[in-house]
Design an enzyme around this catalytic site. Structure first.
Site: not given
Ligand code: NAP
Length: 287
Positions: A71, A107
């Site tokens: 991306k 998104d």
């Molecule tokens: P990402 O870029 O990996 O970011 C995840 C964020 O969550 C980071 O800030 C991470 O912090 C934090 N995090 C992870 N584990 C944690 C914990 N145990 N406690 C506190 N903070 C934590 O992932 P993303 O792409 O943003 O996706 C996040 C979520 O949204 C996922 O579940 C994904 O499946 C969902 N999502 C859904 C859609 C939809 O269309 N519904 C679209 C996109 C994403 P660290 O960097 O410190 O690990």
């Protein structure tokens, strides 16, 4: 009679075998009476991207989605970038505009199309939101909320990550708070909306929640979880029992695809049918 155009759409990323995009876009093609294909391009190497982009530029392909891990990679390869993709720092949809490749990000739009009807049913005293997480999805959510006039507090376990997000977004009405703030009941009171943009609670760790067990959220908070597998996360289950309005992220996923489909084809996408087919693919049941 002139033969109908066959749309050649697809997705680049890696790995792609669990992607919901094919079922969403194939449903959209079928329901709008268009013929065509939505192909997966699982690219192991990023140096394979320019060849596909050439095919899009030349008209051999009509539209591409982009997912993890490319991306950000495709950003410098675009001829134009929409304000949303620029601010979010990621492209998930590429359009061929008369030989120019336009990188967009749907998104944020998908999130807003999904949540705004629910927010419209609520009497919101203050447009104030807590967004949990500071990754890619949080960026899209925060961008859209601020665009819609909301004040956002970004809650992250690594404050430095949240600060970077805040600085690079260059938007007003943003502040950060540390994850430990979630332990205090009084912390939630000034907010109308809570969005979980972390993977906490996602399969196979569905017994976890970003909100500590002992916290009963104030009932005026609308709770949105970007996770859709499980369909009802621990966070949503508990909030619903508590009397909060809740919504999961399946609608965001469907609506980001619907928006991409419309950008390519100029047709309204059949969101309800797309959602039904996606739920069937993932074996999920609406609650
Ligand atoms: P990402 O870029 O990996 O970011 C995840 C964020 O969550 C980071 O800030 C991470 O912090 C934090 N995090 C992870 N584990 C944690 C914990 N145990 N406690 C506190 N903070 C934590 O992932 P993303 O792409 O943003 O996706 C996040 C979520 O949204 C996922 O579940 C994904 O499946 C969902 N999502 C859904 C859609 C939809 O269309 N519904 C679209 C996109 C994403 P660290 O960097 O410190 O690990």
């Amino acid at each position: 009679m002139k033969p109908q155009k066959a749309w050649r759409l697809g997705l680049i990323g890696y790995p792609l075998e669990h992607s919901g995009s094919p079922v969403l876009h194939r449903t959209a093609l079928a329901q709008t009476g268009l013929t065509g294909t939505y192909r997966l391009y699982p690219l192991v190497e990023k140096n394979m991207i320019p060849q596909l982009l050439d095919q899009l530029r030349s008209g051999e392909l009509d539209g591409l989605n982009v997912t993890i891990p490319y991306k950000q990679t495709v950003l410098p390869l675009m001829d134009q970038i929409t304000p949303a993709a620029q601010a979010i720092g990621a492209v998930n949809t590429i359009i061929n505009n008369s030989g120019l490749l336009v990188g967009d990000n749907t998104d944020a739009d998908g999130f807003w199309k999904d949540i705004s009807p629910l927010l419209d049913t609520k009497e919101i005293s203050a447009k104030t939101a807590l967004v949990l997480g500071a990754g890619g999805a949080a960026r899209a959510v925060v961008y859209e909320l601020v665009k819609q006039g909301w004040q956002v507090t970004l809650v992250a376990r690594r404050l430095a990550q949240a600060e970077v997000l805040l600085e690079t977004l260059e938007l007003p009405n943003l502040k950060t708070a540390h994850w430990d703030s979630l332990k205090k009941l009084s912390f939630y009171n000034p907010y109308s909306l809570l969005v979980n943009a972390t993977p906490v609670g996602m399969f196979p760790h569905q017994e976890t929640s970003p909100i500590p067990d002992e916290i009963n959220l104030p009932t005026h908070l609308t709770v949105y979880d970007l996770i859709y597998n499980p369909y009802e996360t621990m966070l949503l289950k508990k909030a619903k029992l508590n009397g909060n309005a809740v919504l999961n992220g399946i609608g965001m996923l469907v609506n980001q695809a619907a928006q991409a489909f419309s950008l390519w084809t100029d047709k309204d996408a059949p969101v309800d049918k797309m959602k039904r087919n996606l739920l069937r693919k993932y074996g999920l049941k609406e609650k």
